[in-house]
Scaffold this active site. Sequence first.
Site, PDB file in Angstrom:
ATOM      1  N   GLU A   1       0.871  -1.172   0.000  1.00 38.76           N
ATOM      2  CA  GLU A   1       0.000   0.000   0.000  1.00 38.76           C
ATOM      3  C   GLU A   1       0.908   1.222   0.000  1.00 38.76           C
ATOM      4  OE1 GLU A   1      -3.091  -0.044  -0.484  1.00 38.76           O
ATOM      5  OE2 GLU A   1      -3.552  -2.158  -0.157  1.00 38.76           O
TER       6      GLU A   1
ATOM      7  N   CYS B   1      -2.229   9.519   2.554  1.00 36.67           N
ATOM      8  CA  CYS B   1      -1.761   8.989   1.269  1.00 36.67           C
ATOM      9  C   CYS B   1      -2.767   9.203   0.151  1.00 36.67           C
ATOM     10  CB  CYS B   1      -1.427   7.507   1.399  1.00 36.67           C
ATOM     11  SG  CYS B   1      -2.804   6.468   1.919  1.00 36.67           S
TER      12      CYS B   1
END
Length: 468
Positions: free
Chosen positions: A222, A256
Site C-alpha cells: 500500500e 496517502c
Amino acid sequence: MDTLLVKDSVLVQEKVRAVLASQRIFFQTGKSKSIDFRLEQLQCLKKMVKENEQAIFDALYSDLHKPPMEAYVTEVGYILEEIKHTIQHLRDWVRPESVPIPLTLVISSGYVSREPYGNTLIISPWNYPFQLLIAPLIGAIAGGNTAVLKPSEHAPATAALITKLIIQYFNPEYIAVFEGDVQTNVILLEEKWDYIFFTGSTEVGRSVMLAAAKHLTPITLELGGKSPCIIDKEVHLKYAAQRIVWGKYVNAGQTCVAPDYLLVHESIKTELVNLLKSSIREFFGDDPEKSPDYGRIINERHFNRLTAFLNDGIIAAGGKTNPESKFIAPTLLTDVDTQKPVMQEEIFGPILPILTYKNLSEAVAFVNSRPRPLALYVFTTNRQTEKYILANTSFGGGCVNDTLVHLGVPDLPFGGVGNSGMGAYHGKASFDSFTYPRSILRKSNLIDIKTRYAPYLNKLKILRWLMG
C-alpha cells in the site's frame, strides 16, 4: 558505538527468530484456524480499542497533534467499524464456495476454500499510526494467521502504546510487536514470512518487494503517489470547495489519498480559489495555528521538506510556518510550474497546488502522463464528464463529488496500481489478502468411466464432443 549497534542488532535478530519460531509452532497446532478462535480474537481486539480509547487519543495527539474528532473518525472509530463488519461476515467468508464441474468429470464435486498463509509480517507508516497497523491485523486475524507488527518509529508515542496493549491483550506466540528504526525493518525482512503487508512510500516498497522476492513471499504493498482532483466547470462549487478542503487538510495533509493537486477548468479557477479560502477560514479560523482542530507535521525533516515546496508557486492562502511546533498553515499554491519539486514528489502535507486546464482531454492527458495514482477525485454534475474521466484514467480508487470517504466503505477494496501499490484490503478484501484460494475436487467411487485410460482407440471422438 558501532560495536554496541552490532550487538543490539544481534539481540533483535535473536528475539525476532525466537518469536517467529514460537509463532510457527502455534500456527501448526491449527488453533488460529478455528473460526470460533478468530471471532474471539476479533472481540479481544475490539475490547482493546474500546478500553483504551483515551490513551490512543493521547498518543495520536503527542505524535501528530491530532484532534479527538479526527482521531476517532480516521483511526479509532474506523477500526471499530472494520472489526464489527468482519465479525458480522466472517462465517460467510470462510464458507467453501462450490464450483461447476465440466461433463468430462461427471459424478464429481469441486469447491474453493480460503486458507491462511500462516506467519505474517505487518509494517505500518507514521501518518495514521494506529489505524494503518491495526486494520491489516484485522485481516490477519480473520484469515487465521499469526502476526508480527512493526509500528513506525516516527510516531513513538503510538508505537509504545501499541506495544504495551498487544502485550497486555495477546499472547506473543500469536501476535507480537517489534519497535525500532529502519534496522529493525531490515532484520525482520531478512526472515522468511508466509505473507508480508507493507504500507509506506514507493521507494521503501521496492526494498520490501526485493526482500520478499528472496523467499518468494507474497506481499501487499500500500504505497502512495500524487492523487489528482479534477474539477469540471459544471460543478457545485461550494460543496466541492468544502469537501476538497476537508480531504486535503485532515491530519495536516499527511494522508496517502489526500488530493495532491487540483486540475481546475480555467473558467472557474478564481471562484473556486475564493471558496477554498473561505472554507479554510470557516474550518480553522483566521489563524489555523490557534485552532484546536488542526494537526502538526510529524517531524523536523518532513517539515523542512514541505516548507521548501512553498517556493514552487505563488501563495494564494496560508504559507505561515512555525518550526518550533512544526506548524504549516493550510496553503494554496497557484501559478505552479509542473517541473518544480512540488509537482514531482508526493506532497504529503498541507500544501495544495492549483493547476488549470482548457478542455477535459487535456486534464486526462496530464494525469495519464504521470505514474498511476492511489486515488483520483472528480467533481462534476455532468454524468458524461464523469464517465469520460473514469473510463480514460487508471488509479487505485476514488470518489465522484467527494474526497477520502471511499475508505469508509468496508465493501470497497482499497489499494493501488503500479507505483501506488499492489493488492487491496478493507472488509472482505482484507480477509482475501491474508488467505489464499485452495481448490479441491472430490471424485465419486460409484463408477469409474474408462474414457481417459489407454488403450485410446476411438475415444478421441468422444472427448472432442465433450470438450469442444
